[in-house]
Design an enzyme around this catalytic site. Structure first.
Site, PDB file in Angstrom:
ATOM      1  N   LYS A  77       0.846  -0.986  -0.038  1.00  0.00           N
ATOM      2  CA  LYS A  77      -0.056  -0.037  -0.042  1.00  0.00           C
ATOM      3  C   LYS A  77       0.987   1.241   0.009  1.00  0.00           C
ATOM      4  O   LYS A  77       1.440   1.603   0.989  1.00  0.00           O
ATOM      5  CB  LYS A  77      -0.924  -0.017   1.185  1.00  0.00           C
ATOM      6  CG  LYS A  77      -1.812   0.903   1.201  1.00  0.00           C
ATOM      7  CD  LYS A  77      -2.838   0.888   2.343  1.00  0.00           C
ATOM      8  CE  LYS A  77      -4.238   1.868   2.062  1.00  0.00           C
ATOM      9  NZ  LYS A  77      -3.810   3.299   1.889  1.00  0.00           N
TER      10      LYS A  77
ATOM     11  N   ARG B   1      -4.810   7.635  -4.461  1.00  0.00           N
ATOM     12  CA  ARG B   1      -5.051   6.850  -5.381  1.00  0.00           C
ATOM     13  C   ARG B   1      -5.813   7.679  -6.744  1.00  0.00           C
ATOM     14  O   ARG B   1      -6.460   8.716  -6.761  1.00  0.00           O
ATOM     15  CB  ARG B   1      -6.574   6.197  -4.739  1.00  0.00           C
ATOM     16  CG  ARG B   1      -7.215   5.090  -5.743  1.00  0.00           C
ATOM     17  CD  ARG B   1      -6.630   3.588  -5.459  1.00  0.00           C
ATOM     18  NE  ARG B   1      -7.520   2.661  -5.989  1.00  0.00           N
ATOM     19  CZ  ARG B   1      -8.524   1.958  -5.539  1.00  0.00           C
ATOM     20  NH1 ARG B   1      -9.077   2.527  -4.229  1.00  0.00           N
ATOM     21  NH2 ARG B   1      -9.205   0.949  -6.189  1.00  0.00           N
TER      22      ARG B   1
ATOM     23  N   ARG C  63      -9.549   9.759  -6.359  1.00  0.00           N
ATOM     24  CA  ARG C  63     -10.498   8.568  -6.018  1.00  0.00           C
ATOM     25  C   ARG C  63     -11.997   8.953  -5.887  1.00  0.00           C
ATOM     26  O   ARG C  63     -12.918   8.187  -5.948  1.00  0.00           O
ATOM     27  CB  ARG C  63      -9.871   7.911  -4.726  1.00  0.00           C
ATOM     28  CG  ARG C  63     -10.032   8.802  -3.489  1.00  0.00           C
ATOM     29  CD  ARG C  63      -9.505   7.998  -2.152  1.00  0.00           C
ATOM     30  NE  ARG C  63     -10.586   7.113  -1.736  1.00  0.00           N
ATOM     31  CZ  ARG C  63     -10.332   6.067  -1.031  1.00  0.00           C
ATOM     32  NH1 ARG C  63      -9.078   6.050  -0.510  1.00  0.00           N
ATOM     33  NH2 ARG C  63     -11.368   5.241  -0.744  1.00  0.00           N
TER      34      ARG C  63
ATOM     35  N   GLU D  86      -1.477   4.154  -8.135  1.00  0.00           N
ATOM     36  CA  GLU D  86      -1.182   5.056  -6.996  1.00  0.00           C
ATOM     37  C   GLU D  86      -0.231   6.425  -7.507  1.00  0.00           C
ATOM     38  O   GLU D  86       0.734   5.845  -8.266  1.00  0.00           O
ATOM     39  CB  GLU D  86      -0.669   4.420  -6.039  1.00  0.00           C
ATOM     40  CG  GLU D  86      -0.223   5.229  -4.704  1.00  0.00           C
ATOM     41  CD  GLU D  86      -1.602   5.011  -3.662  1.00  0.00           C
ATOM     42  OE1 GLU D  86      -1.517   5.951  -2.812  1.00  0.00           O
ATOM     43  OE2 GLU D  86      -2.437   4.563  -4.180  1.00  0.00           O
TER      44      GLU D  86
END
Length: 529
Positions: A229, A234, A249, A274
């Protein structure tokens, strides 16, 4: 819809607590209002309306012509909000009895009136309105209604009003424009679904649930795939014959802030990944990425000093083929093949993390902080790509947070249902010379009872005011939880916290015993030694 009616909606949204109650207000409003008024109001709520000529400085000049300068200065300093101050202090000219304007009339006039004539236009409207409608007008023309309605919440309200799935609405949202006449006609059954054709539209992202200890026991290692992660934001990359866009996002178009990514999108696909700032092969701290966020344009120096890249997680659409119904394993294979074939600049594929047991994966997670990584993502190998947060398909397993004891320094009133509370808190730690220096700001983590206590404490212990900000006595210590500490030139302390939130109020701890700056600096990741 007249402006006073819109003002009433805004006021009810501000003072209506709870998501469901706000949704009910929006549903009723969509049902009652005609086109194009409801579409213009929707655009205002979702911050899709911008007026280049009506700037805050112009508003201040208009009010200054009608108000004693010292009274204006004192009022603005006390209230702290431009629109609210104007609404309360404005003195209409005698004899004005014109009807209040419609929303559509306001928008059309602001878009067509020469800039030199806008001050008189605004003053004329303000003369016809009461205080509530004046507040709505100034908020409308300067942006930032702040009534607790996000673009996502508005789309959910549209879905509930129309019985059309919110995912369907989101997939056409970026293909329609205010006042959204075609959208409302479709949702009310009067016209077919708007066809964005090949326009680059946002597809709702698939989200993960936090992995708790109780969830781990039910997992079988062989069913899951793991990825790191990464500590960025995002994004969704959408490109094809109709154009290219980079979305956050939440579906916000952030293309203008990252032109180098847009230039590299020479393909026909929709990708999930990402956004990061890279230093060679290393991921830079999130503070470096923050230098690029929320900008309408970037300089050549910024592009050079903070170069952006995207680490790809998934592929949703390849050309004309929708891959979302496929299981993750199949999409992953397609992503790797696509990347090998297209080889886009500034993009790589996030590697899978090999593991043979959940215990082994837990050990890898424990080492994530040393590697400046947020934690792990777990994805079922047979999971399709579905919109929203469906439990049991994707998990996020973040590293444990850090904590620091910090002193409350400043407070500011919040927005929406918290607009009457001092709920945004700036806190700091002690420097060697005894000065308290700020390291962050938090507005979450406390209960309603704690908020009420803090609000009273701030009001009773204010020592200075700076517009909407109150400086307070050094008397409250927070235990602040955060994900990472990073060097920051924007803070006097030289350090900022990533995702700070208030873990608890340390009423038991004297402010003199709060943490020192050197202790916080010792937690900084990737710090030059």
């Amino acid at each position: 819809m007249s402006l006073p009616a819109f003002a009433e909606l805004l006021e009810r949204l501000v003072f209506t607590p709870g998501r469901n109650a706000k949704l009910a207000l929006l549903r009723q409003w969509f049902a009652d209002q005609p086109d194009p008024e409801r579409g213009i109001g929707l655009a205002a709520l979702t911050e899709e309306l911008t007026f280049s000529a009506a700037k805050p400085a112009m508003i201040r000049e208009i009010v200054a012509a009608r108000t004693d300068p010292e009274l204006w200065r004192m009022s603005y300093d006390y209230v702290g909000d431009l629109a609210e101050t104007v609404a309360l202090i404005w003195q209409p000219r005698a004899g004005v009895n014109a009807p209040p304007p419609l929303l559509s009339e306001v928008v059309e006039a602001l878009e067509t009136t020469p800039k030199a004539e806008i001050p008189a236009l605004l003053a004329g409207w303000l003369d016809t309105l009461d205080a509530g409608a004046r507040l709505a007008l100034i908020k409308l023309v300067t942006g930032g209604l702040r009534v607790g309605v996000s673009a996502r919440l508005a789309r959910v309200a549209l879905a509930e009003w129309s019985d059309v799935a919110v995912e369907e609405i989101e997939e056409v949202w970026h293909g329609v424009e205010p006042p959204y006449t075609t959208l409302f006609q479709w949702l009310s059954g009067q016209a077919p679904r708007p066809d964005p054709r090949e326009a680059p539209v946002f597809r709702p992202l698939m989200l993960a649930h936090p992995l708790e200890e109780a969830d781990i026991a039910a997992l079988r290692a062989e069913d899951w795939r793991a990825e790191w992660k990464w500590d960025g934001i995002r994004v969704q990359l959408t490109a094809g014959p109709g154009g290219r866009k980079l979305f956050s996002r939440g579906g916000e178009d952030i293309s203008a802030a990252f032109p180098e990514i847009l230039a590299a999108m020479e393909f026909h696909a929709v990708l999930d990944g990402e956004l990061l700032v890279m230093r060679g092969e290393e991921v830079a701290p999130f503070a470096d990425l923050q230098q690029r966020l929320n900008r309408k344009s970037v300089t050549a120096r910024m592009l050079k000093e903070h170069p952006a890249s995207v680490r790809l997680y998934d592929i949703l659409i390849d050309g004309e083929e929708d891959l979302r119904p496929l299981p993750f394993d199949a999409r992953r294979a397609r992503l790797e093949a696509w990347h090998g074939r297209v080889a886009p600049a500034r993009m790589d594929v996030s590697p899978l993390v090999a593991f043979d047991s959940l215990d082994a994966l837990a050990r890898l997670r424990d080492g994530a902080r040393a590697a400046s990584i947020e934690g792990l993502m777990l994805k079922r190998g047979d999971a399709p790509y579905v919109a929203g947060r469906v439990k049991g398909l994707w998990w996020k397993w973040k590293r444990d947070p850090l904590t620091v004891d910090a002193v409350l320094m400043y407070a500011q009133r919040g927005h929406g249902k918290r607009s009457s509370f001092y709920s945004d808190y700036t806190f700091g730690v002690w420097r060697e010379d005894g000065e308290l220096v700020p390291i962050g700001k938090a507005y979450s983590g406390y209960t309603d009872e704690e908020l009420a206590w803090l609000d009273r404490w701030v009001r009773n212990n204010t020592v200075n005011r700076f517009g909407p900000v109150r400086e307070v006595e050094r008397g409250v210590v927070f235990e602040v939880a955060f994900d990472a500490a990073q060097l920051s030139s924007r803070h006097k302390s030289g350090v900022a916290l990533r995702f700070p939130r208030i873990a608890r109020i340390r009423r038991d701890k004297p402010v003199e015993e709060a943490d020192r700056l050197e202790a916080v600096l010792a937690l900084v990741e990737n710090r030059p030694r």
